[in-house]
Enzyme design. Structure first.
Site, short mmCIF file in Angstrom:
data_model
loop_
_atom_site.label_atom_id
_atom_site.label_comp_id
_atom_site.label_asym_id
_atom_site.label_seq_id
_atom_site.Cartn_x
_atom_site.Cartn_y
_atom_site.Cartn_z
CG HIS A 214 7.69 34.02 -10.87
ND1 HIS A 214 6.63 34.38 -11.65
CD2 HIS A 214 8.06 35.14 -10.22
CE1 HIS A 214 6.37 35.67 -11.49
NE2 HIS A 214 7.22 36.15 -10.62
C1 UD1 Z 1 11.33 39.06 -8.61
C2 UD1 Z 1 10.25 40.06 -8.22
C3 UD1 Z 1 8.92 39.61 -8.78
C4 UD1 Z 1 9.00 39.38 -10.27
C5 UD1 Z 1 10.11 38.38 -10.54
C6 UD1 Z 1 10.26 38.08 -12.01
C7 UD1 Z 1 10.59 41.10 -6.00
C8 UD1 Z 1 10.05 41.15 -4.62
N1 UD1 Z 1 10.09 40.11 -6.76
O1 UD1 Z 1 11.01 37.83 -7.99
O2 UD1 Z 1 7.95 40.64 -8.54
O3 UD1 Z 1 7.77 38.90 -10.75
O4 UD1 Z 1 11.32 38.94 -10.02
O5 UD1 Z 1 11.30 37.21 -12.24
O6 UD1 Z 1 11.40 41.90 -6.35
N2 UD1 Z 1 17.75 33.98 -9.60
C9 UD1 Z 1 18.70 33.55 -10.46
N3 UD1 Z 1 19.15 34.41 -11.41
C10 UD1 Z 1 18.69 35.67 -11.52
C11 UD1 Z 1 17.72 36.10 -10.62
C12 UD1 Z 1 17.24 35.25 -9.66
O7 UD1 Z 1 19.15 32.41 -10.41
O8 UD1 Z 1 19.14 36.42 -12.43
C13 UD1 Z 1 17.25 33.04 -8.56
C14 UD1 Z 1 17.99 33.16 -7.27
O9 UD1 Z 1 18.10 31.90 -6.72
C15 UD1 Z 1 17.06 33.99 -6.41
C16 UD1 Z 1 15.69 33.57 -6.93
O10 UD1 Z 1 15.89 33.31 -8.33
O11 UD1 Z 1 17.21 33.76 -5.05
C17 UD1 Z 1 14.65 34.62 -6.77
O12 UD1 Z 1 15.08 35.87 -7.34
P1 UD1 Z 1 14.58 37.27 -6.71
O13 UD1 Z 1 15.03 38.39 -7.53
O14 UD1 Z 1 14.85 37.29 -5.26
O15 UD1 Z 1 13.01 37.17 -6.79
P2 UD1 Z 1 12.08 36.63 -7.95
O16 UD1 Z 1 11.38 35.46 -7.42
O17 UD1 Z 1 12.79 36.51 -9.26
#
Ligand code: UD1
Length: 374
Positions: A214
């Site tokens: 991821h």
């Molecule tokens: C975040 C953390 C990362 C952790 C990861 C675990 C930061 C900088 N990064 O990254 O350290 O390893 O979480 O998952 O805080 N999304 C959904 N549903 C959700 C959450 C996210 O669909 O409940 C999608 C969205 O499109 C979003 C993307 O995932 O834009 C990324 O989510 P985000 O929380 O920005 O970062 P992660 O890549 O999950």
């Protein structure tokens, strides 16, 4: 705040994203009852919000319902961090906590630590001092900055102390307590969901590999993602690969038109799994391939070989003492590490010091004295 006031004000504990949940669960439990109980409240920033990325973990891990939810959701790093800060400030004014406790390295961690420290509220950082020395990782920036403004720094491995001392953090602020995420693993092993149940079929005779991906550095660039998925298809020629897909990864595969690389009966894609499913799947796996930080530690605790698809790790003890091999993104290196595991010449590893299920009790005992709770 005078130390006498600290006794009556709660510690405000912060969570935001999936990897925070398994860290806060044992801390809230240790604060909630037992010899070192102390007043605590739980705040969720809402960084992760999906059922599979969020609610399921609260239920499975018995985390109390958050007292406060900021409901920030997804956005760019700047907007997400800023929005958490904007919404967190009035909460701090209303709550007047004795301290703010943050875990890990996600955007919620730095955002809440920064607001608290500017208001003169002590910041407690659990899982401090880990360093990949790779500033291209957003989490590395969050770690360095959170540690700089933390008053108490609880570390999971001894190497973290040297990192922090190098950055000018006073030694007396640093406390080696062990790994709270491994507390959660210990507490839940008996409840782990058998792999066959998650797979919906018997575990294949030759076993299986588990894959998670991821990190932006692996999934946001189409050439890197394509090369990794092609390599995984190579691995899937020898052993079934089970691949629970993070929402970011699923979106990137679609965006870059790489869906055909998942079209392999030996590559079993699944939606994001709950904690107990993932634990059972890892425990029974022949090996795990990952770019996650937490999974490097969980595989070490489980004694399952781990191949880390990154160029570095902030958790060197998983390599020095555990089952982890850091290989990067190169096909040849990944295949060589995979071959070593399949030949039985993978790393056996041992359990690191204080990864014993008692880390949260050590934290609670320390804070009990620090707060002067009667
Ligand atoms: C975040 C953390 C990362 C952790 C990861 C675990 C930061 C900088 N990064 O990254 O350290 O390893 O979480 O998952 O805080 N999304 C959904 N549903 C959700 C959450 C996210 O669909 O409940 C999608 C969205 O499109 C979003 C993307 O995932 O834009 C990324 O989510 P985000 O929380 O920005 O970062 P992660 O890549 O999950």
């Amino acid at each position: 705040m005078h130390s006498a006031d600290r006794q009556t004000h709660p510690i405000l504990c912060v969570v935001g994203a999936r990897p925070n949940f398994m860290k806060i669960a044992p801390i809230m439990a240790a604060f909630g009852s037992g010899p070192h109980a102390l007043p605590a409240r739980l705040l969720h920033t809402g960084q992760h919000y999906d059922e599979a990325m969020n609610h399921q973990f609260f239920e499975e891990l018995g985390i109390p319902r958050p007292d406060i939810n900021l409901e920030v959701g997804s956005a760019s790093h700047a907007v997400q961090t800023a929005e958490i800060m904007r919404r967190f400030e009035p909460v701090l004014d209303a709550e007047q906590p004795a301290a703010v406790l943050v875990v890990g390295d996600v955007n919620s961690t730095i955002a809440c630590a920064l607001v608290a420290s500017k208001k003169g509220i002590p910041v407690i950082h659990v899982e401090a001092g880990l360093r990949s020395y790779d500033r291209a990782m957003p989490e590395e920036i969050n770690r360095v900055l959170t540690d700089q403004i933390s008053d108490l720094l609880f570390i999971t491995e001894r190497s973290a102390r040297a990192n922090l001392l190098r950055e000018g953090i006073a030694d007396e602020r640093i406390h080696f307590v062990g790994n709270v995420m491994i507390d959660t693993l210990h507490h839940n092993l008996k409840r782990a969901v058998p792999a066959a149940q998650t797979l919906g079929r018997p575990v294949p005779g030759q076993g299986y590999a588990v894959l998670t991906l991821h990190r932006p550095s692996n999934v946001d660039h189409s050439d890197v993602l394509q090369s990794l998925l092609e390599t995984v298809n190579g691995i899937a020629l020898r052993i079934p690969v089970v691949f629970p897909l993070h929402p970011r990864t699923r979106a990137q595969i679609e965006k870059h038109g790489l869906g055909r690389l998942l079209d392999n009966p030996n590559l079993i894609t699944l939606p994001p799994l709950g904690y107990l499913q993932m634990l059972g799947l890892m425990q029974q796996a022949r090996l795990v391939l990952t770019d996650s930080g937490g999974i490097q530690e969980e595989t070490t605790a489980l004694g399952v070989p781990c191949i880390t698809l990154r160029h570095n790790t902030e958790r060197p003890i998983t390599v020095d003492e555990g089952t982890n091999t850091v290989v990067g993104q190169d096909r040849e290196k990944i295949m060589a590490a995979f071959a070593a595991v399949m030949d039985g010449s993978g790393k056996a590893g041992r359990i690191p010091e204080f990864w014993d299920g008692q880390a949260s009790q050590r934290i609670a005992a320390f804070l009990h004295d620090w707060l002067g709770v009667e």
